[in-house]
Design a protein around this motif. Structure first.
Motif, PDB file in Angstrom:
ATOM      1  N   THR A  61       7.765 -22.144  15.547  1.00 44.48           N
ATOM      2  CA  THR A  61       7.779 -21.677  14.072  1.00 44.48           C
ATOM      3  C   THR A  61       6.125 -21.421  13.579  1.00 44.48           C
ATOM      4  O   THR A  61       5.896 -20.218  12.890  1.00 44.48           O
ATOM      5  N   ALA A  62       5.325 -21.993  13.946  1.00 48.86           N
ATOM      6  CA  ALA A  62       3.897 -21.795  13.557  1.00 48.86           C
ATOM      7  C   ALA A  62       3.484 -20.254  14.494  1.00 48.86           C
ATOM      8  O   ALA A  62       2.656 -19.691  13.732  1.00 48.86           O
ATOM      9  N   ILE A  63       3.916 -20.344  15.581  1.00 49.03           N
ATOM     10  CA  ILE A  63       3.670 -19.010  16.132  1.00 49.03           C
ATOM     11  C   ILE A  63       4.086 -17.643  15.716  1.00 49.03           C
ATOM     12  O   ILE A  63       3.650 -16.828  15.527  1.00 49.03           O
ATOM     13  N   CYS A  64       5.559 -17.833  15.143  1.00 49.22           N
ATOM     14  CA  CYS A  64       5.965 -16.983  14.400  1.00 49.22           C
ATOM     15  C   CYS A  64       5.535 -16.676  13.308  1.00 49.22           C
ATOM     16  O   CYS A  64       5.273 -15.349  12.788  1.00 49.22           O
ATOM     17  N   ALA A  65       5.014 -17.585  12.480  1.00 51.34           N
ATOM     18  CA  ALA A  65       4.451 -17.567  11.208  1.00 51.34           C
ATOM     19  C   ALA A  65       2.917 -16.544  11.513  1.00 51.34           C
ATOM     20  O   ALA A  65       2.645 -15.915  10.481  1.00 51.34           O
ATOM     21  N   PHE A  66       2.285 -17.135  12.247  1.00 49.39           N
ATOM     22  CA  PHE A  66       1.153 -16.220  12.678  1.00 49.39           C
ATOM     23  C   PHE A  66       1.073 -14.768  13.061  1.00 49.39           C
ATOM     24  O   PHE A  66       0.472 -13.848  12.644  1.00 49.39           O
ATOM     25  N   ILE A  67       2.339 -14.546  14.012  1.00 47.42           N
ATOM     26  CA  ILE A  67       2.541 -13.272  14.301  1.00 47.42           C
ATOM     27  C   ILE A  67       2.980 -12.226  13.233  1.00 47.42           C
ATOM     28  O   ILE A  67       2.489 -11.440  12.736  1.00 47.42           O
ATOM     29  N   ILE A  68       4.031 -12.756  12.103  1.00 48.01           N
ATOM     30  CA  ILE A  68       4.344 -11.883  10.998  1.00 48.01           C
ATOM     31  C   ILE A  68       3.286 -12.050  10.070  1.00 48.01           C
ATOM     32  O   ILE A  68       3.145 -10.918   9.351  1.00 48.01           O
ATOM     33  N   HIS A  69       2.556 -12.762   9.782  1.00 49.33           N
ATOM     34  CA  HIS A  69       1.561 -12.848   8.872  1.00 49.33           C
ATOM     35  C   HIS A  69       0.443 -11.913   9.424  1.00 49.33           C
ATOM     36  O   HIS A  69      -0.312 -11.025   8.441  1.00 49.33           O
ATOM     37  N   SER A  70       0.008 -12.056  10.709  1.00 48.21           N
ATOM     38  CA  SER A  70      -1.092 -11.139  11.143  1.00 48.21           C
ATOM     39  C   SER A  70      -0.443  -9.629  11.024  1.00 48.21           C
ATOM     40  O   SER A  70      -1.460  -8.792  10.742  1.00 48.21           O
ATOM     41  N   TYR A  71       0.783  -9.526  11.240  1.00 42.40           N
ATOM     42  CA  TYR A  71       1.158  -7.874  11.134  1.00 42.40           C
ATOM     43  C   TYR A  71       1.358  -7.289   9.841  1.00 42.40           C
ATOM     44  O   TYR A  71       0.793  -6.445   9.647  1.00 42.40           O
ATOM     45  N   ARG A  72       1.291  -8.296   8.730  1.00 44.61           N
ATOM     46  CA  ARG A  72       1.200  -7.916   7.486  1.00 44.61           C
ATOM     47  C   ARG A  72      -0.259  -7.715   6.960  1.00 44.61           C
ATOM     48  O   ARG A  72      -0.623  -6.656   6.400  1.00 44.61           O
ATOM     49  N   LEU A  73      -1.196  -8.402   7.604  1.00 42.62           N
ATOM     50  CA  LEU A  73      -2.648  -8.207   7.501  1.00 42.62           C
ATOM     51  C   LEU A  73      -3.174  -6.974   8.240  1.00 42.62           C
ATOM     52  O   LEU A  73      -3.931  -6.275   7.894  1.00 42.62           O
ATOM     53  N   TYR A  74      -2.605  -6.652   9.498  1.00 41.94           N
ATOM     54  CA  TYR A  74      -2.899  -5.396  10.153  1.00 41.94           C
ATOM     55  C   TYR A  74      -2.379  -4.340   9.107  1.00 41.94           C
ATOM     56  O   TYR A  74      -3.026  -3.189   9.049  1.00 41.94           O
ATOM     57  N   ARG A  75      -1.320  -4.319   8.646  1.00 41.19           N
ATOM     58  CA  ARG A  75      -0.747  -3.260   7.855  1.00 41.19           C
ATOM     59  C   ARG A  75      -1.661  -3.170   6.528  1.00 41.19           C
ATOM     60  O   ARG A  75      -1.767  -1.988   5.931  1.00 41.19           O
ATOM     61  N   LEU A  76      -2.158  -4.460   5.984  1.00 37.88           N
ATOM     62  CA  LEU A  76      -3.053  -4.152   4.986  1.00 37.88           C
ATOM     63  C   LEU A  76      -4.245  -3.302   5.071  1.00 37.88           C
ATOM     64  O   LEU A  76      -4.513  -2.507   4.302  1.00 37.88           O
ATOM     65  N   ASP A  77      -4.816  -3.321   6.294  1.00 38.26           N
ATOM     66  CA  ASP A  77      -5.782  -2.362   6.629  1.00 38.26           C
ATOM     67  C   ASP A  77      -5.467  -1.053   6.473  1.00 38.26           C
ATOM     68  O   ASP A  77      -6.166  -0.178   6.014  1.00 38.26           O
ATOM     69  N   HIS A  78      -4.199  -0.719   7.030  1.00 33.89           N
ATOM     70  CA  HIS A  78      -3.892   0.806   6.885  1.00 33.89           C
ATOM     71  C   HIS A  78      -3.368   1.071   5.300  1.00 33.89           C
ATOM     72  O   HIS A  78      -3.750   2.456   4.942  1.00 33.89           O
ATOM     73  N   SER A  79      -2.885   0.019   4.826  1.00 31.07           N
ATOM     74  CA  SER A  79      -2.836   0.442   3.334  1.00 31.07           C
ATOM     75  C   SER A  79      -4.104   0.743   2.418  1.00 31.07           C
ATOM     76  O   SER A  79      -4.010   1.798   1.541  1.00 31.07           O
ATOM     77  N   ILE A  80      -4.994  -0.050   2.685  1.00 31.78           N
ATOM     78  CA  ILE A  80      -6.093   0.051   2.139  1.00 31.78           C
ATOM     79  C   ILE A  80      -6.769   1.521   2.462  1.00 31.78           C
ATOM     80  O   ILE A  80      -7.426   2.135   1.708  1.00 31.78           O
ATOM     81  N   ALA A  81      -6.857   1.766   3.640  1.00 28.34           N
ATOM     82  CA  ALA A  81      -7.341   3.286   4.216  1.00 28.34           C
ATOM     83  C   ALA A  81      -6.723   4.390   3.579  1.00 28.34           C
ATOM     84  O   ALA A  81      -7.054   5.322   3.054  1.00 28.34           O
ATOM     85  N   ARG A  82      -5.187   4.337   3.305  1.00 24.49           N
ATOM     86  CA  ARG A  82      -4.616   5.272   2.896  1.00 24.49           C
ATOM     87  C   ARG A  82      -4.758   5.236   1.048  1.00 24.49           C
ATOM     88  O   ARG A  82      -5.054   6.527   0.763  1.00 24.49           O
ATOM     89  N   GLU A  83      -5.013   4.202   0.544  1.00 19.87           N
ATOM     90  CA  GLU A  83      -5.202   3.983  -0.945  1.00 19.87           C
ATOM     91  C   GLU A  83      -6.708   4.591  -1.323  1.00 19.87           C
ATOM     92  O   GLU A  83      -6.641   5.357  -2.317  1.00 19.87           O
ATOM     93  N   MET A  84      -7.514   4.487  -0.256  1.00 19.54           N
ATOM     94  CA  MET A  84      -9.020   4.705  -0.793  1.00 19.54           C
ATOM     95  C   MET A  84      -9.141   6.097  -0.420  1.00 19.54           C
ATOM     96  O   MET A  84     -10.027   7.007  -1.038  1.00 19.54           O
TER      97      MET A  84
END
Length: 246
Positions: A205-228
């Protein structure tokens, strides 16, 4: 009165505490008034109510010192530029982004929580003075001045990363209180489960949580790039239109 009838009037305290927090009264006053109302409608004598409040105060009188002292130290460090130093330090790392920084913190938070070191992070001592300013500093290094909405989103992601790392990391620690509670409850129900087995089953469960939240953080970088990029294009368009009008 029939002894089988359950007195529901003490539940009035629930309504009092909900109303108090909705109206944003002082939490200490809300809790004390709730205790007095609940005890009064339950039929407790005044002497018993005061004795219970005094006993609770004596048992927990050292707790405010434990909570307030770290906050005072953090506030003193912030006053002397802790947030600015954190932003300046992260701005020297050109490859750093908010997403990458938070992924590293997520891994560290889960691993330390899994080892029982749950106090190494936290919102007042780590997220507010260090993690959130570093995420903002890494983003400002790449894109310049940030809009307030993006700044608040970075702070929200920083707080969420701390929560995810702690919640799923501490479930692996065999001496964690929730694991002891679960094994005790199952034992009383006739199901014998060792705490180590519960902790081991928390690893996937902890490994799945790490993978899922890391993917959200990876998308955060792309979202910030598009927004800026969109904000920069809109600003350039406004400047061009103003120049044409002049």
């Amino acid at each position: 009165m029939d002894s089988t009838i359950v007195n529901l009037w003490p539940l009035l305290g629930v309504a009092v505490i909900i109303a108090g927090f909705i109206l944003r009264f002082n939490p200490f006053v809300v809790v004390v008034v709730t205790a007095l109302v609940t005890a009064a409608v339950a039929g407790f004598p005044v002497q018993k109510i005061l004795a219970a409040l005094g006993s609770g105060f004596v048992k927990t009188r050292n707790l405010p010192l434990i909570l307030v002292l770290p906050l005072a130290v953090i506030g003193l460090l912030e006053r002397h530029g802790l947030r600015q130093h954190a932003q300046n330090w992260i701005s020297r790392i050109k490859s750093a982004t908010a997403g990458r920084l938070l992924i590293v913190y997520l891994a560290a938070r889960e691993l330390t929580a899994a080892a029982g070191l749950t106090s190494l992070g936290g919102h007042p001592q780590m997220v507010r003075p260090l993690l959130a300013p570093m995420a903002e500093g890494a983003t400002e290094t790449r894109y310049g001045k940030l809009p307030e909405t993006l700044r608040h989103r970075l702070r929200a992601f920083s707080a969420a990363t701390d929560n995810v790392g702690l919640f799923f990391g501490e479930d692996i620690f065999v001496a964690f209180g929730a694991i002891v509670l679960m094994t005790t409850f199952l034992h009383e129900a006739g199901i014998d489960v060792e705490p180590i087995h519960v902790a081991l089953w928390g690893i996937p469960t902890a490994i799945c949580a790490f993978i899922i939240h890391s993917y959200r953080l990876y998308r955060l970088d792309h979202s910030i790039a598009r927004e800026m990029a969109g904000a920069g294009a809109a600003q350039a368009g406004n400047a061009q239109s103003q120049g044409g009008a002049a």
